[in-house]
Write a protein that holds these residues in place. Structure first.
Motif, PDB file in Angstrom:
ATOM      1  N   SER A 150     -10.162  23.695   8.849  1.00  0.00           N
ATOM      2  CA  SER A 150     -11.082  22.637   9.278  1.00  0.00           C
ATOM      3  C   SER A 150     -10.916  21.390   8.415  1.00  0.00           C
ATOM      4  O   SER A 150      -9.921  21.248   7.710  1.00  0.00           O
ATOM      5  CB  SER A 150     -12.506  23.151   9.217  1.00  0.00           C
ATOM      6  N   HIS A 151     -11.905  20.569   8.410  1.00  0.00           N
ATOM      7  CA  HIS A 151     -11.692  19.220   7.909  1.00  0.00           C
ATOM      8  C   HIS A 151     -12.363  18.950   6.591  1.00  0.00           C
ATOM      9  O   HIS A 151     -12.476  17.837   6.157  1.00  0.00           O
ATOM     10  CB  HIS A 151     -12.145  18.238   8.968  1.00  0.00           C
ATOM     11  N   GLU A 200      -4.892  16.402  11.511  1.00  0.00           N
ATOM     12  CA  GLU A 200      -5.135  17.119  12.764  1.00  0.00           C
ATOM     13  C   GLU A 200      -5.736  16.181  13.795  1.00  0.00           C
ATOM     14  O   GLU A 200      -6.953  16.079  13.917  1.00  0.00           O
ATOM     15  CB  GLU A 200      -6.081  18.301  12.524  1.00  0.00           C
ATOM     16  N   GLU A 203      -9.258  16.265  16.077  1.00  0.00           N
ATOM     17  CA  GLU A 203     -10.244  17.154  15.499  1.00  0.00           C
ATOM     18  C   GLU A 203     -11.245  16.363  14.675  1.00  0.00           C
ATOM     19  O   GLU A 203     -10.940  15.299  14.138  1.00  0.00           O
ATOM     20  CB  GLU A 203      -9.554  18.208  14.630  1.00  0.00           C
ATOM     21  N   THR A 262     -15.452  16.783  12.565  1.00  0.00           N
ATOM     22  CA  THR A 262     -16.711  17.476  12.339  1.00  0.00           C
ATOM     23  C   THR A 262     -17.792  16.401  12.253  1.00  0.00           C
ATOM     24  O   THR A 262     -17.616  15.406  11.554  1.00  0.00           O
ATOM     25  CB  THR A 262     -16.656  18.270  11.029  1.00  0.00           C
ATOM     26  N   THR A 300     -15.285  20.238  16.008  1.00  0.00           N
ATOM     27  CA  THR A 300     -14.324  20.208  17.109  1.00  0.00           C
ATOM     28  C   THR A 300     -12.925  20.467  16.559  1.00  0.00           C
ATOM     29  O   THR A 300     -12.460  19.774  15.654  1.00  0.00           O
ATOM     30  CB  THR A 300     -14.323  18.830  17.805  1.00  0.00           C
ATOM     31  N   THR A 301     -12.304  21.505  17.068  1.00  0.00           N
ATOM     32  CA  THR A 301     -10.896  21.712  16.734  1.00  0.00           C
ATOM     33  C   THR A 301     -10.137  21.708  18.043  1.00  0.00           C
ATOM     34  O   THR A 301     -10.747  21.628  19.115  1.00  0.00           O
ATOM     35  CB  THR A 301     -10.647  23.048  16.006  1.00  0.00           C
ATOM     36  N   THR A 302      -8.828  21.813  17.973  1.00  0.00           N
ATOM     37  CA  THR A 302      -8.044  21.799  19.210  1.00  0.00           C
ATOM     38  C   THR A 302      -8.338  23.038  20.049  1.00  0.00           C
ATOM     39  O   THR A 302      -8.098  23.046  21.240  1.00  0.00           O
ATOM     40  CB  THR A 302      -6.539  21.715  18.910  1.00  0.00           C
ATOM     41  N   GLN A 313     -14.948  24.389  20.171  1.00  0.00           N
ATOM     42  CA  GLN A 313     -15.968  23.407  19.813  1.00  0.00           C
ATOM     43  C   GLN A 313     -17.260  24.175  19.698  1.00  0.00           C
ATOM     44  O   GLN A 313     -17.578  25.008  20.524  1.00  0.00           O
ATOM     45  CB  GLN A 313     -16.054  22.342  20.918  1.00  0.00           C
TER      46      GLN A 313
END
Ligand SMILES: Nc1ncnc2c1ncn2[C@@H]1O[C@H](COP(=O)(O)OP(=O)(O)OP(=O)(O)O)[C@@H](O)[C@H]1O
Ligand SMILES: [Mg+2]
Lengths: 417, 258, 241
Positions: free
Chosen positions: B127-128, B228, B231, B233, B60-62, B65
């Protein structure tokens, strides 16, 4: 014969000054035409010479010795045979100021904050201090010294994107000579600021020993041998000689132009730009001059006709016109060169950014920042070239009046009052 | 377009590996409260085992998804094979890791591509995760010094908190890592990462403890970055089996292309 | 002894200007001899062809047909360059508007042709100064044309024409721009030059005053030489402009 020529020259010279205002305007236009490119060239060449020297000293020298395939794929497993033997004989060469042993590593630096692709250059700090401007560009912390190990210096932009300060760490990921992934910890000893996005954002220097260790190289191996020559102007010839006498089968000597084609191209492009300015100025000069010469010919038609009538040979009149433009050029072109040189001299030491405005960071050539302090370079051949170029251009203008004279009808001109 | 897509896929798969590894290495079956034993047993447990499982990966990002269904095999610490099952478009996309090398197989173009070191080490497109974790061979015990910094009730759970500080020259970006496990069975609750200035950087949460293949384990794991907000994962295990006989040959380039 | 050398001889010289339908017949069969030492004046109404004739004799223009002979050379067969050299060495020109070089001094203007002839400096000086004295130009050597009166300028122009000892001096309306007194003195001057140096002169003029200096008068009318004698009755016709 001699006195006739002298007379013709005298008449030509005096004729030039018959309409002083017009002549002065024309002379002024040649003066400016020659002066502006001369000024630009002195300034720009000064910048470039400085830039090239700086960059060569910062990176891999004016001439670089490396593996034949290193250009195509700069991987760490390409090193050259007998490098220390070559290094030694280079250091005994009179033309060589210094050699830099360099180990380059491409990889990624990362911290908890982020990761950035970097180029790590392992060098010998004690030598680097004497040749490179990087030690003077340190804004925080200190420059490297021998045996610094994991302590490295990074650019200000890189420090920002990795969110590190002096004393902080980052992890460097790269491949060793076997192609294995390697991760090593480095700590920031100093932060430099050069004004170049590329250098400040992606360049890291370390002691050569740690770079060798990370790469898995032996203590004699290097990726590149950078050669700083005493006279950068003759580096091409030096390169040819070295290639013939010193190079091993798998090694090649390359010039900074080959190592940093971006810088070379930008400089070439800038030279083209200056040439276009020159062409433009020539056009303007020729326009001004053209009307002057045309007018002065047309208004002397009656005079020419009567001279022809009393037995002056057409060739003698043409010579006179020709001499007039030669004199024009001879007065104005050297003065123009002097003017250009003078202005360039006058601006010496000023910061260009104060004059044109903008940020020093924006002044980059092929990714390398420029020193924005004006230090003109007075290359006599170049200045002469410009002067001669304008001189010859002005000579072209005599074609038209000479043509007009050859078409003069003595009786028609004399009859008309 | 295809390129961009496959890059994303590749990164997704790498991220999965990362999560998977972190997940596995988070198991701790220790018999006492010796922190070294807790951490070491995680590594050792993981090292000698094979596994096979299916899972979903949700990012999930801003801006977007997406969810992938994956199938994965592992052997020891250094062999991984991951294949996409869903969505249909990306079905068959396979990633193989052996030691430090990662290859991708793209069924659409029938081609195997080796991932360069620069890709391996860069972070996953905003991403994360950092891909770095995937190939990292280091054992917690080797790279960190550690101690139990809390033992007892927290949020109505009986936990043990182990604080790990990286050794001086360890190639670790963190300033501190906190491993929080249930005191009874050492099933992990949180792994909390701090940067060098000891600012919170990201949190890995373990939830949904269930019996799988005869073991109690958290079947869901999510990574929440601090930078972030909003957001994350997440990995959800659907099925997992341990100690199946899998040949080393299975993790080969030849098998990758099938 | 009694046969003087013939400098110019024209036989049936015709000069037409223009082509196609509009043809100006400027000269229509001129027969003319000029002998060494002549002091001839050519008169005729405006447009009668005086200037045309002078230009042809001086080699500035070519006749459409007929024979033009100068000092034994056939002008019709000579190149422009050869004509130019003949002009330089053997013909002097004096023009109505003087046409001196403004950038040169009086002295230098007179010296000009001698320079072209590559005569050594000592001789040049001697010759120029000789004529300057003879023409009353002493003291004006270093003046520029713009610093001289019309008459003085015309005297410098005459000096320039005669200084190289030409066989023939052609003078087209040289008194037209000066007052009658000056004209008188110019003519007297040339008469003296004619007497002292045996310089041959050919004038064209509208000025009746010129006629009394003439040893020979040539009357042109419609491009032809007429036998008409100039008298007080018909002089009006030849002198009106
Ligand atoms: N280049 C020329 N083209 C056409 N016609 C010409 C040209 N030169 C002279 N003519 C004509 O030839 C004739 C003779 O001209 P010329 O100049 O010889 O006369 P002129 O006797 O000298 O007259 P003036 O006393 O006015 O000077 C005139 O009708 C003139 O219009
Ligand atoms: Mg006339």
């Amino acid at each position: 014969m001699k006195s006739k020529l002298l007379m013709i020259i005298k008449i030509g010279w005096l004729s030039i000054w018959r309409n002083k205002r017009r002549t002065l305007i024309s002379l002024f236009s040649i003066l400016i035409g020659t002066g502006i490119p001369t000024f630009f060239v002195c300034i720009a060449w000064g910048f470039y010479a400085g830039l090239v020297d700086d960059v060569a000293r910062l990176m891999a020298g004016h001439v670089t010795y490396e593996h034949v395939n290193y250009r195509n794929s700069p991987s760490n497993d390409l090193w050259v045979d007998d490098i220390q033997v070559i290094n030694k004989s280079l250091n005994n060469n009179d033309e060589v100021l210094l050699t830099k042993q360099i180990v380059n590593l491409q990889g990624v630096a990362h911290t908890a904050k982020g990761s950035v692709g970097i180029s790590l250059m392992g060098i010998e700090p004690s030598k680097e201090i004497t040749i490179s401007y990087l030690p003077e560009s340190i804004v925080e912390g200190e420059y490297l010294s021998e045996g610094d190990g994991r302590w490295v210096i990074v650019g200000s932009k890189l420090a920002e994107s990795l969110n590190v300060n002096v004393g902080k760490k980052f992890v460097f990921t790269t491949n060793d000579i076997k192609g294995e992934l390697i991760e090593e910890l480095f700590r920031v000893k100093g932060i430099f600021k050069t004004g170049s996005k590329e250098i400040d954002g992606h360049f890291v220097q370390s002691d050569i020993d740690i770079a060798r260790m990370v790469a898995g190289l032996s203590s004699n191996d290097v990726s590149q041998l950078g050669i700083i020559v005493k006279n950068p102007d003759t580096h091409e010839r030096f390169l040819q000689e070295m290639q013939k006498t010193l190079a091993k089968k798998n090694g090649v000597f390359l010039s900074w132009q080959q190592i940093m084609p971006d810088v070379a191209t930008t400089i070439r492009m800038d030279r083209t730009a200056i040439s276009s300015i020159m062409v433009l100025l020539v056009v303007i000069v020729l326009f001004t001059m053209f009307s002057t010469i045309l007018m002065s010919t047309l208004e002397r038609r009656r005079e020419f006709a009567s001279l022809l009538a009393i037995g002056t040979q057409p060739i003698e009149l043409k010579l006179q016109i020709f001499i007039e433009t030669i004199l024009f050029g001879l007065i104005a072109c050297p003065l123009g060169s002097l003017l250009g040189v003078g202005i360039a001299k006058w601006t010496e030491g000023y910061d260009m950014m104060d004059v044109v405005g903008g940020k020093a960071e924006d002044m980059t050539v092929g990714g390398f920042g420029m020193d924005t302090i004006i230090t003109p370079l007075f290359s006599i051949p170049l200045i002469l070239q410009i002067s001669i170029f304008f001189f010859l251009a002005v000579q072209l203008l005599s074609i038209l009046p000479i043509y007009l004279i050859s078409r003069i009808s003595i009786t028609d001109v004399l009859r008309s009052t | 377009m295809l390129d961009q897509f496959s890059t994303m896929m590749r990164l997704t798969i790498i991220a999965t590996c990362v999560l998977f590894k972190v997940f596995l290495s988070s198991f701790a079956f220790a018999s006492n409260l010796n922190p070294e034993k807790i951490l070491d047993s995680v590594d050792d447990l993981y090292r000698s085992n094979t596994s096979y499982g299916t899972l979903t990966l949700s990012v999930t990002t801003t801006n977007w998804q997406r969810t992938l269904t994956l199938e994965q095999w592992s052997k020891g610490d250094d062999r991984h094979l991951i294949r996409v099952l869903k969505p249909k478009k990306e079905k068959g996309l396979t990633t193989l890791r052996v030691d430090n090398n990662v290859w991708n197989y793209m069924p659409k173009v029938k081609r195997v591509v080796k991932i360069p070191s620069s890709m391996m080490a860069s972070s996953w497109m905003g991403s994360h995760f950092t891909n770095d974790d995937l190939v990292k061979q280091s054992r917690m015990v080797k790279d960190y010094t550690f101690s139990i910094t809390y033992e007892g009730e927290r949020e109505e759970k009986n936990i043990v908190e182990i604080s790990c500080y990286p050794k001086k020259d360890a190639a670790v970006v963190w300033g501190k890592v906190e491993v929080i496990v249930y005191r009874d069975d050492f099933i992990p609750l949180h792994i909390i990462y701090y940067d060098e200035d000891l600012q919170l950087s990201r949190t890995l949460n373990f939830t949904n403890i269930q019996m799988m293949s005869g073991k109690m384990m958290p079947t869901q794991m999510s990574m929440i970055p601090v930078d972030e907000p909003g957001e994350s994962t997440a990995i959800q295990w659907k099925k997992i089996q341990f100690d199946l006989p899998i040949n080393d040959d299975f993790f080969s380039l030849r098998n990758l292309q099938q | 002894m009694n046969t003087k050398k013939e400098i110019v001889s024209l036989r049936n010289v015709i000069k037409n200007y223009g082509h196609g339908k509009v043809i100006t017949k400027a000269l229509q069969g001129i027969e003319l001899n000029i002998l060494e030492g002549d002091f001839s004046v050519m008169m005729g109404p405006s447009g009668s062809g005086k200037s045309t004739l002078l230009n042809i004799i001086g080699g500035l223009d070519k006749a459409t047909s007929g024979e033009v002979n100068f000092n034994g050379k056939d002008f019709n067969t000579l190149s422009n360059k050869a004509l130019s050299i003949i002009r330089r060495n053997h013909i002097g020109f004096v023009f109505q508007n003087y046409n001196l070089l403004p950038v040169l001094t009086a002295y230098e203007n007179a010296e000009y042709v001698l320079m072209l002839q590559e005569i050594p400096i000592s001789q040049r000086k001697e010759k120029v100064m000789h004529f300057f004295q003879e023409m009353g130009l002493e003291g004006l050597e270093h003046r520029f044309p713009r610093e001289l009166s019309g008459g003085q300028q015309q005297r410098v122009a005459i000096a320039r024409a005669v200084v190289s000892d030409p066989l023939l001096v052609l003078a087209d309306e040289i008194t037209a721009n000066v007052d009658s007194e000056t004209a008188q003195s110019l003519l007297e001057l040339m008469e003296t030059l004619n007497k002292n140096n045996k310089t041959t002169f050919l004038f064209s003029t509208h000025d009746p005053a010129v006629i009394k200096f003439a040893k020979k008068v040539i009357v042109l009318k419609d491009g032809k030489i007429t036998n008409e004698q100039i008298s007080s009755e018909n002089i009006e016709k030849y002198t009106k402009r």
